[in-house]
Structure formats: C-alpha cells, structure tokens
Enzyme design. Structure first.
Site, PDB file in Angstrom:
ATOM      1  N   SER A 103     104.189  17.595  71.811  1.00 41.48           N
ATOM      2  CA  SER A 103     104.305  17.586  70.424  1.00 41.48           C
ATOM      3  C   SER A 103     103.091  17.517  69.704  1.00 41.48           C
ATOM      4  O   SER A 103     102.248  18.656  69.737  1.00 41.48           O
ATOM      5  CB  SER A 103     105.108  16.095  70.444  1.00 41.48           C
ATOM      6  OG  SER A 103     105.446  16.106  69.048  1.00 41.48           O
ATOM      7  N   ASP A 246     108.869  20.096  65.889  1.00 39.21           N
ATOM      8  CA  ASP A 246     110.289  19.289  65.486  1.00 39.21           C
ATOM      9  C   ASP A 246     110.079  18.311  64.183  1.00 39.21           C
ATOM     10  O   ASP A 246     110.693  17.563  64.196  1.00 39.21           O
ATOM     11  CB  ASP A 246     110.574  18.655  66.872  1.00 39.21           C
ATOM     12  CG  ASP A 246     109.631  17.713  67.435  1.00 39.21           C
ATOM     13  OD1 ASP A 246     108.329  17.614  66.900  1.00 39.21           O
ATOM     14  OD2 ASP A 246     109.887  16.883  68.253  1.00 39.21           O
TER      15      ASP A 246
END
Length: 447
Positions: A103, A246
């Site tokens: 991430s 995301d």
C-alpha cells in the site's frame, strides 16, 4: 482460532525478511490454495495482481508456485490497483484473488492480501484457517492435477472500462484540468487513461515507476509534488492515490488537501439528498474526526464507527446493509460500485460532483470544520508491549480524566507496522498538545 501472521491488511513485512520471503510466500500460496481447493476438487482459477515494487516479481513467482502446487490455475494480471483484483476476482469467476502490495509503505516493504470469490477481503476467521493449514504439512496435488499459470493482458483494460461505467451516464470532464498523482504505483497507467477517456485534460505525476520509487515523495501520503503541479498548471483539482490505489486524497485548485473525512462528508450529503445513502448511515473508523460526526448529525444522518482498517469498515457495511464508508486516510468504500476502497472510483465521484454542480473543488472539499486533532506515532522494538507498562497506563488514565467531556482520546497499536498511534481531539489546543505529548513521552520511555 487466532491469527499471528495476518495483520489488519494481510501479511506484511520487509522484502526478503520474514514473513516476506520467497519461501514463506510459496508456503502461503500453497496454504491458500489448499483452503480454496479442497483435496480432490477441480482446478479453480486464481488472479494475482501486484503494485510496482521490485520485490513483487519474487513474491509473484513464489505465490504462483505454491498455488499451482495445490492444483490452482493462476492468471497473472501484472501491475493493477488493489480494487482491480477484487473486481476481477468476481467478474472472472475466480476462487481467489491475491494482491501483492504494501500500500502506502516504502518500496522496501511488501505484503500479500487475499480476496474471496465474492471479491471481498477474507474474514479474520478465514485468515486464521489459512494460518492453521500453513502451520501443518500442506498436501500437494497429484502430478496430473498440478495447476497452470499464464499472464493475461486485458485485466487492467477490463477494470478501466468498468471504472468508466460508474461515472454518471452522459456526463463528461471536458474542460476540466486534472492533476493525477499515481505514487509511481499500481495505477500509473489505469488512472490517467480513464480520466483522459472521460474528457479531462490530464497532468500526470508519479507515473514513472522503477521498482524503488513507489510512494517516494509522491502519492496520497506525500502530495506536495501534486500540489505544486496543481498550482503550476492552474489545474482545477488534484487526485492523489497511494501505491496500490485503494486510497485517495483530493487537492483543491490552490493545492490544499482534503482527506477522507471531507470526501466522505461530501458524498454522504449528496447521496442523502439523492436518496442513495442507505439508512442515512456512513461507516467510518474511530480515527475519523469528531467534526464529521457533528456534520452528519446536523443533517439527521448517522456515523457508525469501527476499528481501524478498511476491512472492518467493509464488514460493518455488509452487516448493516450500508453502502458508503471509509477512513480518514482516504480509503473510500462505495459498495454500490466496489468491494473494497477504490481511490480512482472515489476520485471520479468527486469529479462528477464538480461537473454536475459547476462548483470549484475548494467549495466541495470543505464540508465541515474539523475539531483540532493531533496524531503522533511512536516506534517500539519487537517483542515490547509499551501499552502494558504501569507508567503508561497511569498517564493514559490521567489524560482521560482531563479530556472527559472536552474531547476524545484513542491509543492503539498499528496493524501493519511496529508503531503505537496516539491520537486525541479537543477544542482546547493547548490541552490537546499537553495530553498527547505526555502520553508519547511515557510510551517512548517504555518502548
């Protein structure tokens, strides 16, 4: 059954260090394969995506070996956003989806997270069962049942076309100048192409990945370069994604940031006006600002809080039948469109609001006044439990007494890094600083 390997967002660590080694990835792939393909079952398919980290190649191959050893057929997507894996797992009727990413973390880190056949991240219980399989002897498939692996070229294109279908029919972005910062990560091709195809003038930032520059001075955690691009090009808005796309941060036309709380406030108010916000409820974590809760309450809407982690937001949304949620950090979950946080889809919804209302980004991105909030992170050594130290607990109790009725205190361990996060909110900023600094000092002494 408890989890030891999985954290709040899959398995994470430093590449080539336990648990992010090729050996562990192979065994983890085999354990997941055995969980999703019981002995004697057919040959279900798996989709594997990754971001742009150098270690992604190593982990991708190791996972593929483990999965095929249990009879799973593997489809390799290459670099795609995390939400694309959730979407493609479901749309391609795969039994399992895997995303290789850490991430917003630096390139030295990496991670592995799993999606079930419904496109949602696995539950804590499913992850615990995979860990149990991992701890034992994993039975491989018979020689004639070993799986196959192939790379597919149209996975990203399928996702991009789907993204465009979520944009209001007939609406275009012609005349809108948009800076898009892809953090040198997974969306470096998908996001600029989608925006351009919808009519925007696109100014890309962070679209030159080299394996080592993901999230490096760019993306949602470092939006300074994008903010400078907004100002230099006279752009209408900036969209900053993180390494796996995301999460999202919006920049207005002056380069000022709007976090996930402000984005959720805008969407909740608009959706409520349109009759789209189910049960008048927004789901967010305990980290979301008190100002968001007050903003919603003034409109007769409700905030449902969850533990930190977008997976817990999604689980609450599914239990309650709600369709909008997210995190202050920029995970925006819209289950009408996606099974997980999707930065690009959230960015498109913000652009749709601009196009439909004709209002500037700065007007839309400031729905409420935030209550002063202070967050500090304290790193601790492996094996230490600073929050259990009597001195730390005494300081925390004192802080709770001082803040009683005047603010909010939240102290927790990070689920992805060896950090203690100390967060407080209070209108009295002097009291706020005192409380946080005292707790941080006590935690450091104990760490």
């Amino acid at each position: 059954m408890t989890r030891k390997l999985f954290g709040t967002d899959g398995v994470r660590g430093t590449a080539n260090t336990h648990p992010m080694t090729a050996e562990m990835a192979l065994r983890l792939g085999a354990a997941a394969g055995r969980y999703f393909r019981p002995v004697g079952a057919g040959s279900p398919r798996v989709v594997i995506g990754k971001d742009t980290r150098l270690s992604g190649y190593m982990l991708e191959n190791a996972l593929t070996a483990g999965l095929t050893s249990t009879g799973m057929n593997v489809l390799l997507l290459g670099p795609v956003p995390t939400p694309a894996v959730g979407f493609l797992t479901r749309s391609m009727r795969a039994a399992l989806g895997v995303m290789i990413s850490a991430s917003h973390n630096p390139h030295e880190d990496n991670g592995i997270k799993f999606f079930g056949p419904d496109g949602f991240k696995l539950s804590d219980e499913a992850e615990a069962e995979i860990e149990a399989i991992l701890a034992g002897e994993i039975q491989p498939a018979q020689p004639g049942n070993i799986g196959r692996a192939k790379r597919i070229e149209d996975g990203r294109g399928r996702y991009q076309e789907y993204c465009k279908t979520t944009f209001p029919s007939g609406l275009r972005l012609d005349g809108l100048k948009v800076v898009i910062d892809c953090a040198n990560g997974a969306a470096y091709r998908a996001a600029p192409e989608v925006l351009w195809e919808l009519g925007a003038e696109v100014i890309p930032v962070g679209v030159e990945p080299n394996g080592k520059n993901i999230n490096l001075r760019c993306g949602s955690t470092h939006p300074e370069a994008a903010a400078e691009a907004v100002r230099a090009h006279g752009a209408d808005v900036g969209i900053c994604l993180d390494g796996d796309a995301d999460r999202v941060i919006i920049l207005d036309e002056t380069g000022k940031e709007a976090d996930g709380d402000q984005i959720m406030a805008l969407f909740a108010a608009r959706w409520a006006d349109e009759g789209r916000l189910r049960d008048g409820t927004l789901v967010a974590t305990v980290m979301s600002n008190l100002g968001l809760e007050r903003f919603l309450g003034a409109r007769g809407l409700r905030l449902e809080r969850t533990p930190v982690g977008d997976r817990y937001v999604v689980e609450a949304m599914r239990r309650g039948g709600w369709n909008l949620g997210g995190e202050q950090s920029g995970h925006i979950v819209m289950t009408d469109f996606a099974t997980t946080g999707d930065g690009l889809l959230a960015g498109l919804q913000f652009l749709a609001a601009m196009a439909q209302t004709g209002r500037r980004a700065s007007d839309l991105a400031r729905s409420f006044e935030t209550v002063p909030q202070l967050l500090q992170n304290v790193r601790y050594a492996a094996g230490q439990e600073p929050l259990k130290a009597p001195g730390v607990q005494a300081v925390i109790r004192d802080a709770e007494v001082r803040l009683n009725g005047a603010g909010r205190l939240l102290i927790r361990k990070s689920g992805t890094e060896p950090l203690i996060r100390v967060m407080a909110e209070c209108e009295d900023e002097a009291l706020l600083r005192d409380v946080v600094e005292e707790i941080v000092a006590a935690v450091r002494d104990a760490a």
